[in-house]
Design an enzyme around this catalytic site. Sequence first.
Site, PDB file in Angstrom:
ATOM      1  N   ASP B 351       0.819  -1.518  -0.626  1.00 54.17           N
ATOM      2  CA  ASP B 351       0.255   0.485   0.103  1.00 54.17           C
ATOM      3  C   ASP B 351       0.815   0.899  -0.042  1.00 54.17           C
ATOM      4  OD1 ASP B 351      -3.391  -0.223   1.586  1.00 54.17           O
ATOM      5  OD2 ASP B 351      -1.292  -1.930   1.840  1.00 54.17           O
ATOM      6  N   ASN B 431       5.089   1.969   8.114  1.00 53.32           N
ATOM      7  CA  ASN B 431       3.206   1.440   7.278  1.00 53.32           C
ATOM      8  C   ASN B 431       2.815   2.757   7.421  1.00 53.32           C
ATOM      9  OD1 ASN B 431       0.673  -0.417   7.074  1.00 53.32           O
ATOM     10  ND2 ASN B 431       2.410  -2.081   7.079  1.00 53.32           N
TER      11      ASN B 431
END
Lengths: 303, 576
Positions: B351, B431
């Site tokens: 992502d 992240n």
Amino acid sequence: MILSVNFALAGLRWPHFRFGGTAVRNSFSARSFASSLLLLCLVSSVTHADDRNPLANDPKAAKAGEYEFRINCALCHGLGAHGGGRGPDLTRAQKKHAHSDAEMFQVISNGIAGTAMPANGTNGQGVGMTDDEIWQLIAYIRSVEVKAPANPLGDAAHGKELFYGDANCSLCHMVEGKGGRLGPDLTSAGGSRTRESIIDSVRHPSHHLAWGLTEATKEFPQEYESITVVTADGKEISGVAMNEDYFSVQIMDSSERIHLLEKDKLRSFQKSRQSMMPPYDSSSLSDKDLEDIVTFLFSVGAK
Amino acid sequence: MTDSLVILNDLLRDLRGHPLRPSWFKAFSREARAVFPKIAKKKQFARVQLGLFFISILLHFATMLCPAHAQVTFDRLLNSAKEPQNWLTYSGDYAGRRHSALDQINLANVRTLTAKWVYQTGAEGKLEATPLVVDGVLYATAQDDRAFALDAHSGRPIWLYQRQLPGDLRPCCGHVNRGLAILGNKVFLGTLDAHVIALDAKTGNVVWDVTSADYQKGYSFTGAPLVVKNLIITGISGGEYGVRGFVDAYDAVTGERKWRFYTVPGPGEPGHDTWEGDSWKVGGAPAWNTGTYDPETDQIFWPTGNPAPSNRGEGRAGDNLYSNSLLALKAATGKLNWYFQFTKHDEHDWDATQIPVMIDANGKHLIAQANRNGFFYVLDRTTGKLISANAYGKTTWSDTKDAEGRPIANKNSSPTLQGRTVCPGALGTTNYMPPAYDAQTGLFYVTARDQCDIFSTAPQPYEAGHAYYGSAYFPSEDAKPYLGFLKAIDPATGEIKWKFQHTTPTWSGVLSTAGGLVFTGDAEGNFIALDAASGKPLWHFQMGGAVYAAPMAFAVDGKEYIAIAAGSSVYAFALP
């Protein structure tokens, strides 16, 4: 019944591996009243489930089950169901917690209280597998099972003698409350680990300081690393890490004394992933004797 | 009148034992003296009416003077730099810098920093939220869509909201929430059952509640919304469930949806041909973190996540726009100005939802992102053109760059049936944890992880509401411990100026302050202050729980605080 299962689950440590953004060891799964309801549904679905797998011996179901296995189970039980160190080898026909298909369905659905085995749908990945998918999974597991040899490979009684005697295992390892504290307690090792992984740990102790994915067989990732420090007054202490953070370290030395130390007060601090356990090559422990010890651990683990 | 009643309500609560801020009392007594004679001269009121009127006027003045009840306007959000005592948005400003101009806590005195209060949420799981602070009131969220307001000075709760959530939620990664947005007298929360709700900032009462999507198909909200003008902008989660991602904008007053930008283009739209067959329908590309806003061009920058299924590219041949991209959208309409795709046709769950940070240097208007795929990207934020991309952690997936300078995947980096080791692993080099950028040091501070994983693939049919990964991944066989760092990157060169190695990788975000400090937390429960110039640790506090949140700074009555969540609690620190 529901309450007791959920209570046990709430206390178990289970890593969330999948993240849109997160995961990790030592995080407690969120378990709400809602998940109790979910569990209730799962339990009731088991009650109504067939005793036999409706998809038994269906090769197509087994193939679909293999993919379910990879996605849901392989993280702990290994890609081929041979065990990953953390979860038991499921190719063994003789299983500790589930014999019949219905029992296996129950274990997959509800998990095993007091172990790292989670209930279906409670590992942070949403609602989990459908009943059909669980039956596919069971079809796969049955398809890879290998019947145990009629006789164990080794002699458990002799293995026990060696463990507590000449092989010196019990100086550092405990089994059923008897033995040393420096190394991991091996009471459940035979019930969860493969023969190969135990042999590898004896022959090459530093290969995996502790078996398991993200080292989750351990409470803390630093556990069992070897540490040597020199204190401010010049005393050298060597031992295994019980825990460590950036600022402090907790060590057990070879006489099982626990040292609680602040790193900035130490003259030196060294750690290593060389295990304190000596490697046992075949001259110090024959293949046959090692097999006997493994058989002993298996016999304890099966209890 | 409403305000007066709320105040009265607050006073009653205080009689029940909740603390009233001393400064409020001062405001009350001062105003009572100033207002009373003026009122007393007007004799047209009966005594009782006069009394009631007096009380309402008194309370009204108190309302105006009492800082805890000031309105948060868009103008204040635009000019948040003028009020460094407040933390008005998820990232502290519209630029996404997570930098505080407060300098009371600084290099000289940080060693004396001490815990002032702890608020226990009672929630289980990971607490990922960054609090907001507005004029002495702290607003934050916790797991299972709890929201709460605290007296930022004492840590005492003012109100608590707990959403009644259905039992069959489908969050991929825990019942988490990363925070609120605020505008006017309302705070805004995206929920795990895919609603957007507005809560009264004074009471926690629900003002409006709108359904965004069907949670049973895997849609959920976990990120903090962003307020731009009258719009509440937020992006959906659910890349693990084959959702079709989107960014939504809602009217702050009514909750009416004003626009939606689908991050996977439909038939006839540009980019639709980057999807094979019908794969776009379940293409993922969620938008689960908070974007940033550029007032000069009136556009928002919103990052998107992985295509679905996350680790299996078969069946969705093509670049899979706009997965793993940065989108520049017109704030008022959601129309696409430009996009930049970081990882084309991603097969590793990388992502690109990290916070995009606006940086101005040498007259250039830039936007930087430390991406989950291990590269640090700098773009021109006017055009979306790539300026540089440099690895800031261990990467093995890309040895070459395309003509634009974008790292492209090696042929042998795709997951296989037997498994293939690729770095970074599925959790990425970083992240969701927000980075910080300090214009004074010129450094970009980001939490980083060195970990490789074995990526294996498994065909998996799409089933609505079921996890849709097409894969499994495993820690690599070398059994080496994973490494975690705080890294200080020079955006101009991509060079790592310093790094601080954690004992193990952390999920904590980073705060920088004008006191010359950066703050971060670790997996072992420490909250740590470091020298922003050198990375030397100067102070720490053991909070007793791992950190999954990011720190922020605020001030009350002239006293600076640093706050962070750890375990299931929120902590505030200040000088003695």
